[in-house]
Design a protein around this motif. Structure first.
Motif, PDB file in Angstrom:
ATOM      1  N   LEU A  32       0.844  -1.188   0.000  1.00  0.00           N
ATOM      2  CA  LEU A  32       0.000   0.000   0.000  1.00  0.00           C
ATOM      3  C   LEU A  32       0.882   1.240   0.000  1.00  0.00           C
ATOM      4  CD1 LEU A  32      -2.537  -0.987   2.811  1.00  0.00           C
ATOM      5  CD2 LEU A  32      -2.879  -1.148   0.344  1.00  0.00           C
ATOM      6  N   SER A  33       0.411   2.294  -0.631  1.00  0.00           N
ATOM      7  CA  SER A  33       1.102   3.572  -0.661  1.00  0.00           C
ATOM      8  C   SER A  33       0.304   4.542   0.199  1.00  0.00           C
ATOM      9  CB  SER A  33       1.198   4.050  -2.114  1.00  0.00           C
ATOM     10  OG  SER A  33       1.964   5.220  -2.188  1.00  0.00           O
ATOM     11  N   LEU A  34       0.876   4.959   1.333  1.00  0.00           N
ATOM     12  CA  LEU A  34       0.147   5.759   2.312  1.00  0.00           C
ATOM     13  C   LEU A  34       0.655   7.194   2.363  1.00  0.00           C
ATOM     14  CD1 LEU A  34       0.170   3.224   5.293  1.00  0.00           C
ATOM     15  CD2 LEU A  34      -1.615   3.551   3.568  1.00  0.00           C
ATOM     16  N   GLY A  35      -0.266   8.144   2.222  1.00  0.00           N
ATOM     17  CA  GLY A  35       0.089   9.550   2.366  1.00  0.00           C
ATOM     18  C   GLY A  35       0.273   9.908   3.830  1.00  0.00           C
ATOM     19  N   LEU A  36       1.248  10.756   4.114  1.00  0.00           N
ATOM     20  CA  LEU A  36       1.544  11.125   5.495  1.00  0.00           C
ATOM     21  C   LEU A  36       1.204  12.571   5.833  1.00  0.00           C
ATOM     22  CD1 LEU A  36       5.021   9.394   5.909  1.00  0.00           C
ATOM     23  CD2 LEU A  36       2.798   8.592   6.707  1.00  0.00           C
ATOM     24  N   HIS A  37       0.642  13.332   4.893  1.00  0.00           N
ATOM     25  CA  HIS A  37       0.428  14.753   5.159  1.00  0.00           C
ATOM     26  C   HIS A  37      -0.589  15.019   6.265  1.00  0.00           C
ATOM     27  CE1 HIS A  37      -2.718  13.923   2.204  1.00  0.00           C
ATOM     28  NE2 HIS A  37      -3.354  14.978   2.657  1.00  0.00           N
ATOM     29  N   LYS A  38      -1.451  14.066   6.584  1.00  0.00           N
ATOM     30  CA  LYS A  38      -2.414  14.230   7.680  1.00  0.00           C
ATOM     31  C   LYS A  38      -2.231  13.156   8.743  1.00  0.00           C
ATOM     32  CE  LYS A  38      -6.031  16.324   4.872  1.00  0.00           C
ATOM     33  NZ  LYS A  38      -7.409  16.200   4.405  1.00  0.00           N
ATOM     34  N   ALA A  39      -1.043  12.585   8.833  1.00  0.00           N
ATOM     35  CA  ALA A  39      -0.845  11.480   9.767  1.00  0.00           C
ATOM     36  C   ALA A  39       0.534  11.548  10.415  1.00  0.00           C
ATOM     37  CB  ALA A  39      -0.992  10.147   9.034  1.00  0.00           C
ATOM     38  N   THR A  40       0.563  11.256  11.716  1.00  0.00           N
ATOM     39  CA  THR A  40       1.845  11.159  12.422  1.00  0.00           C
ATOM     40  C   THR A  40       2.103   9.723  12.876  1.00  0.00           C
ATOM     41  OG1 THR A  40       0.783  11.775  14.500  1.00  0.00           O
ATOM     42  CG2 THR A  40       1.797  13.554  13.216  1.00  0.00           C
ATOM     43  N   THR A  41       1.169   8.817  12.555  1.00  0.00           N
ATOM     44  CA  THR A  41       1.371   7.396  12.846  1.00  0.00           C
ATOM     45  C   THR A  41       0.980   6.586  11.607  1.00  0.00           C
ATOM     46  OG1 THR A  41      -0.866   6.958  13.670  1.00  0.00           O
ATOM     47  CG2 THR A  41       0.763   7.727  15.294  1.00  0.00           C
ATOM     48  N   VAL A  42       1.550   5.407  11.489  1.00  0.00           N
ATOM     49  CA  VAL A  42       1.186   4.518  10.383  1.00  0.00           C
ATOM     50  C   VAL A  42      -0.275   4.102  10.525  1.00  0.00           C
ATOM     51  CG1 VAL A  42       1.601   2.234   9.382  1.00  0.00           C
ATOM     52  CG2 VAL A  42       3.529   3.725   9.926  1.00  0.00           C
ATOM     53  N   GLU A  43      -0.730   3.869  11.747  1.00  0.00           N
ATOM     54  CA  GLU A  43      -2.135   3.496  11.960  1.00  0.00           C
ATOM     55  C   GLU A  43      -3.071   4.602  11.453  1.00  0.00           C
ATOM     56  OE1 GLU A  43      -5.158   2.908  15.644  1.00  0.00           O
ATOM     57  OE2 GLU A  43      -3.268   1.806  15.784  1.00  0.00           O
ATOM     58  N   ARG A  44      -2.770   5.869  11.733  1.00  0.00           N
ATOM     59  CA  ARG A  44      -3.605   6.985  11.268  1.00  0.00           C
ATOM     60  C   ARG A  44      -3.567   7.059   9.742  1.00  0.00           C
ATOM     61  NH1 ARG A  44      -7.986   8.800  11.472  1.00  0.00           N
ATOM     62  NH2 ARG A  44      -7.808   8.628  13.695  1.00  0.00           N
ATOM     63  N   ALA A  45      -2.404   6.842   9.140  1.00  0.00           N
ATOM     64  CA  ALA A  45      -2.294   6.852   7.679  1.00  0.00           C
ATOM     65  C   ALA A  45      -3.154   5.744   7.073  1.00  0.00           C
ATOM     66  CB  ALA A  45      -0.835   6.705   7.251  1.00  0.00           C
ATOM     67  N   LEU A  46      -3.184   4.571   7.700  1.00  0.00           N
ATOM     68  CA  LEU A  46      -4.045   3.478   7.244  1.00  0.00           C
ATOM     69  C   LEU A  46      -5.522   3.835   7.391  1.00  0.00           C
ATOM     70  CD1 LEU A  46      -2.137   0.368   8.579  1.00  0.00           C
ATOM     71  CD2 LEU A  46      -2.842   0.729   6.213  1.00  0.00           C
ATOM     72  N   ARG A  47      -5.878   4.471   8.498  1.00  0.00           N
ATOM     73  CA  ARG A  47      -7.277   4.893   8.686  1.00  0.00           C
ATOM     74  C   ARG A  47      -7.674   5.930   7.641  1.00  0.00           C
ATOM     75  NH1 ARG A  47      -9.556   2.805  13.138  1.00  0.00           N
ATOM     76  NH2 ARG A  47      -8.188   2.119  14.812  1.00  0.00           N
ATOM     77  N   ASN A  48      -6.777   6.857   7.334  1.00  0.00           N
ATOM     78  CA  ASN A  48      -7.055   7.851   6.291  1.00  0.00           C
ATOM     79  C   ASN A  48      -7.215   7.166   4.929  1.00  0.00           C
ATOM     80  OD1 ASN A  48      -6.813   9.823   8.245  1.00  0.00           O
ATOM     81  ND2 ASN A  48      -4.774  10.464   7.623  1.00  0.00           N
ATOM     82  N   PHE A  49      -6.386   6.171   4.666  1.00  0.00           N
ATOM     83  CA  PHE A  49      -6.407   5.427   3.403  1.00  0.00           C
ATOM     84  C   PHE A  49      -7.749   4.717   3.204  1.00  0.00           C
ATOM     85  CE2 PHE A  49      -5.494   1.592   0.893  1.00  0.00           C
ATOM     86  CZ  PHE A  49      -4.857   2.136  -0.211  1.00  0.00           C
TER      87      PHE A  49
END
Length: 98
Positions: free
Chosen positions: A12-29
């Motif tokens: 998966l390719s996860l954007g980090l501009h609204k996330a400070t954790t990998v879990e938050r990036a996954l939730r945003n995804f």
């Protein structure tokens, strides 16, 4: 009604501009997003475009999942910029919670 499309992937390719954790990036995804205007869905029964929501979900996940953390973002006015904030992550992820 709803439609479902399945696609197999080990990464998966996860954007980090609204996330400070990998879990938050996954939730945003996997968050629901509205689909409106030109991106609306075609309804064959209505013979028209209709608004709706789109969501990506993780189904059968591999034992090893490759995550690409996208550390750059693009803005039409300013061009590309690098995200320099720290990103927290656990050694193991509970993907059932995402």
């Amino acid at each position: 009604g709803s439609t479902t499309a399945r696609e197999s992937s080990a990464g998966l390719s996860l954007g980090l501009h609204k996330a400070t954790t990998v879990e938050r990036a996954l939730r945003n995804f996997t968050a629901r997003e509205p689909v409106k205007g030109d991106d609306s869905f075609w309804c064959a029964a209505c013979a028209a475009k209709v608004e709706g929501t789109r969501r990506l979900r993780l189904g059968d996940t591999p034992h090893v999942l490759v995550l690409q953390l996208k550390r750059f973002r693009y803005d039409c006015a300013r061009g590309a910029s690098k995200l320099c904030h720290a990103v927290q992550y656990e050694e193991e992820l509970d993907l059932a919670a995402v």
